[in-house]
Motif scaffolding. Structure first.
Motif, PDB file in Angstrom:
ATOM      1  N   ALA A 229       0.820  -1.217   0.000  1.00  0.00           N
ATOM      2  CA  ALA A 229       0.000   0.000   0.000  1.00  0.00           C
ATOM      3  C   ALA A 229       0.850   1.262   0.000  1.00  0.00           C
ATOM      4  N   THR A 230       1.936   1.260   0.803  1.00  0.00           N
ATOM      5  CA  THR A 230       2.798   2.444   0.880  1.00  0.00           C
ATOM      6  C   THR A 230       3.477   2.707  -0.454  1.00  0.00           C
ATOM      7  N   SER A 231       4.023   1.644  -1.057  1.00  0.00           N
ATOM      8  CA  SER A 231       4.674   1.796  -2.361  1.00  0.00           C
ATOM      9  C   SER A 231       3.668   2.234  -3.425  1.00  0.00           C
ATOM     10  N   ARG A 232       2.452   1.694  -3.308  1.00  0.00           N
ATOM     11  CA  ARG A 232       1.424   2.056  -4.277  1.00  0.00           C
ATOM     12  C   ARG A 232       1.081   3.539  -4.185  1.00  0.00           C
ATOM     13  N   GLN A 233       0.979   4.068  -2.956  1.00  0.00           N
ATOM     14  CA  GLN A 233       0.652   5.477  -2.762  1.00  0.00           C
ATOM     15  C   GLN A 233       1.779   6.387  -3.255  1.00  0.00           C
ATOM     16  N   VAL A 234       3.012   5.994  -2.987  1.00  0.00           N
ATOM     17  CA  VAL A 234       4.156   6.792  -3.457  1.00  0.00           C
ATOM     18  C   VAL A 234       4.180   6.829  -4.984  1.00  0.00           C
ATOM     19  N   THR A 235       3.969   5.663  -5.598  1.00  0.00           N
ATOM     20  CA  THR A 235       3.971   5.605  -7.069  1.00  0.00           C
ATOM     21  C   THR A 235       2.841   6.441  -7.647  1.00  0.00           C
TER      22      THR A 235
ATOM     23  N   SER B  56       1.471   9.152  -6.347  1.00  0.00           N
ATOM     24  CA  SER B  56       1.793  10.579  -6.219  1.00  0.00           C
ATOM     25  C   SER B  56       2.786  11.008  -7.289  1.00  0.00           C
ATOM     26  N   LYS B  57       3.823  10.179  -7.506  1.00  0.00           N
ATOM     27  CA  LYS B  57       4.829  10.536  -8.508  1.00  0.00           C
ATOM     28  C   LYS B  57       4.223  10.572  -9.912  1.00  0.00           C
ATOM     29  N   ARG B  58       3.490   9.507 -10.274  1.00  0.00           N
ATOM     30  CA  ARG B  58       2.919   9.436 -11.615  1.00  0.00           C
ATOM     31  C   ARG B  58       1.854  10.516 -11.813  1.00  0.00           C
ATOM     32  N   ARG B  59       1.088  10.819 -10.781  1.00  0.00           N
ATOM     33  CA  ARG B  59       0.058  11.860 -10.894  1.00  0.00           C
ATOM     34  C   ARG B  59       0.696  13.219 -11.168  1.00  0.00           C
ATOM     35  N   ASN B  60       1.728  13.545 -10.397  1.00  0.00           N
ATOM     36  CA  ASN B  60       2.387  14.829 -10.601  1.00  0.00           C
ATOM     37  C   ASN B  60       3.026  14.910 -11.988  1.00  0.00           C
ATOM     38  N   GLY B  61       3.625  13.786 -12.403  1.00  0.00           N
ATOM     39  CA  GLY B  61       4.221  13.786 -13.738  1.00  0.00           C
ATOM     40  C   GLY B  61       3.170  13.952 -14.825  1.00  0.00           C
ATOM     41  N   LEU B  62       2.003  13.314 -14.652  1.00  0.00           N
ATOM     42  CA  LEU B  62       0.933  13.418 -15.637  1.00  0.00           C
ATOM     43  C   LEU B  62       0.371  14.830 -15.696  1.00  0.00           C
ATOM     44  N   LEU B  63       0.189  15.460 -14.539  1.00  0.00           N
ATOM     45  CA  LEU B  63      -0.299  16.842 -14.504  1.00  0.00           C
ATOM     46  C   LEU B  63       0.705  17.800 -15.162  1.00  0.00           C
ATOM     47  N   LYS B  64       1.978  17.540 -14.919  1.00  0.00           N
ATOM     48  CA  LYS B  64       3.009  18.373 -15.520  1.00  0.00           C
ATOM     49  C   LYS B  64       3.000  18.238 -17.037  1.00  0.00           C
TER      50      LYS B  64
ATOM     51  N   GLY C 190      -7.920  18.846 -20.788  1.00  0.00           N
ATOM     52  CA  GLY C 190      -8.655  18.648 -19.546  1.00  0.00           C
ATOM     53  C   GLY C 190      -8.291  17.300 -18.966  1.00  0.00           C
ATOM     54  N   LEU C 191      -7.822  17.279 -17.712  1.00  0.00           N
ATOM     55  CA  LEU C 191      -7.355  16.052 -17.081  1.00  0.00           C
ATOM     56  C   LEU C 191      -8.060  15.867 -15.757  1.00  0.00           C
ATOM     57  N   ILE C 192      -8.654  14.697 -15.550  1.00  0.00           N
ATOM     58  CA  ILE C 192      -9.366  14.378 -14.316  1.00  0.00           C
ATOM     59  C   ILE C 192      -8.800  13.086 -13.762  1.00  0.00           C
ATOM     60  N   ILE C 193      -8.434  13.096 -12.488  1.00  0.00           N
ATOM     61  CA  ILE C 193      -7.862  11.917 -11.832  1.00  0.00           C
ATOM     62  C   ILE C 193      -8.561  11.721 -10.491  1.00  0.00           C
ATOM     63  N   PHE C 194      -8.985  10.476 -10.239  1.00  0.00           N
ATOM     64  CA  PHE C 194      -9.528  10.099  -8.935  1.00  0.00           C
ATOM     65  C   PHE C 194      -8.564   9.111  -8.292  1.00  0.00           C
ATOM     66  N   SER C 195      -8.165   9.431  -7.064  1.00  0.00           N
ATOM     67  CA  SER C 195      -7.257   8.548  -6.333  1.00  0.00           C
ATOM     68  C   SER C 195      -8.011   7.322  -5.841  1.00  0.00           C
ATOM     69  N   PRO C 196      -7.266   6.304  -5.373  1.00  0.00           N
ATOM     70  CA  PRO C 196      -7.952   5.120  -4.826  1.00  0.00           C
ATOM     71  C   PRO C 196      -8.913   5.460  -3.685  1.00  0.00           C
ATOM     72  N   ARG C 197      -8.689   6.576  -3.026  1.00  0.00           N
ATOM     73  CA  ARG C 197      -9.579   7.001  -1.936  1.00  0.00           C
ATOM     74  C   ARG C 197     -10.626   7.997  -2.415  1.00  0.00           C
ATOM     75  N   ALA C 198     -10.815   8.061  -3.746  1.00  0.00           N
ATOM     76  CA  ALA C 198     -11.835   8.903  -4.364  1.00  0.00           C
ATOM     77  C   ALA C 198     -11.535  10.391  -4.234  1.00  0.00           C
ATOM     78  N   LYS C 199     -10.281  10.759  -4.077  1.00  0.00           N
ATOM     79  CA  LYS C 199      -9.912  12.161  -4.032  1.00  0.00           C
ATOM     80  C   LYS C 199      -9.698  12.647  -5.460  1.00  0.00           C
ATOM     81  N   LEU C 200     -10.206  13.861  -5.753  1.00  0.00           N
ATOM     82  CA  LEU C 200     -10.179  14.382  -7.116  1.00  0.00           C
ATOM     83  C   LEU C 200      -8.942  15.244  -7.328  1.00  0.00           C
TER      84      LEU C 200
END
Length: 213
Positions: free
Chosen positions: A14-20, A22-30, A44-54
């Motif tokens: 779970a910890t590794s999954r969350q770190v990955t 965050s990194k991939r999300r920031n890279g995708l937004l960039k 237009g880019l929309i991402i929902f995290s595993p915890r349903a955070k937008l």
């Protein structure tokens, strides 16, 4: 050396999954931001995290981008039936044209066979008559050609049989000569034997004197 592609799988930790994430999300937004600035693209880019955070990014109003996407999807879906309908119309026209041509051919065939001539004009009847005359002339010419070819083949067969007959006669003549010469040899030998047998010997066996018979 070419390495094989590794199969992507879900990260179990779970910890590794969350770190990955965050990194991939920031890279995708960039990357989305760079694409909108460098290429003047509307992104237009929309991402929902595993915890349903937008998490989202839009180069302009996100609502306008979503509405534009909806209109585009609707237009594309509306174009497909139109294209299919046009294709169906073209197929129907082509089918109708072919059916009409077939019907005309069937009508012409019946007329050439002497059927359904009641609706024909004098000009049409004359045209059909000339057409039939031309067809008959072509058929007769072909028939004569076939006759000539058959006659040539028969002549060739006659020549072949004649040559075979000559060869057989020559063989038979040779056999007759052999038989005749054989008969002559037999007759000569028989005459010589008869001469020997008709001779008469008088006297003792030790000193025989030949006397003519």
């Amino acid at each position: 050396m070419v390495r094989g592609k590794t199969q992507m799988r879900r990260i179990e930790n779970a910890t590794s999954r969350q770190v990955t994430f965050s990194k991939r999300r920031n890279g995708l937004l960039k990357k989305a931001f760079e694409l909108s600035v460098l290429c003047d693209a509307e992104v237009g880019l929309i991402i929902f995290s595993p915890r349903a955070k937008l998490y989202e990014f839009s180069s302009s109003s996100m609502q306008e981008i979503i509405e534009r996407y909806g209109r585009h999807t609707k237009d594309v879906q509306g174009e497909k039936p139109a294209v299919e309908q046009n294709n169906m119309q073209d197929l129907k026209h082509e089918t109708a044209s072919l059916m009409k041509k077939i019907e005309l051919l069937e009508t012409s065939k019946r007329k050439l066979l002497g059927q359904s001539l009641g609706s024909c004009s004098l000009e049409e009847l004359q045209q059909m008559e000339h057409q039939l005359e031309r067809s008959v002339n072509i058929i007769r010419a072909r028939k004569m050609q076939v006759f000539r070819e058959q006659i040539e083949r028969l002549k060739d067969n006659v020549k072949y049989l004649a040559s075979e007959n000559v060869m057989l006669l020559e063989k038979c003549g040779g056999l007759e000569k052999q038989q005749t010469s054989g008969q002559e040899d037999l007759s000569t030998e028989s005459i010589e034997k008869s001469d020997v047998e008709t001779e008469l010997f008088i006297g003792l066996p030790e000193c025989r004197t030949k006397r003519p018979f």
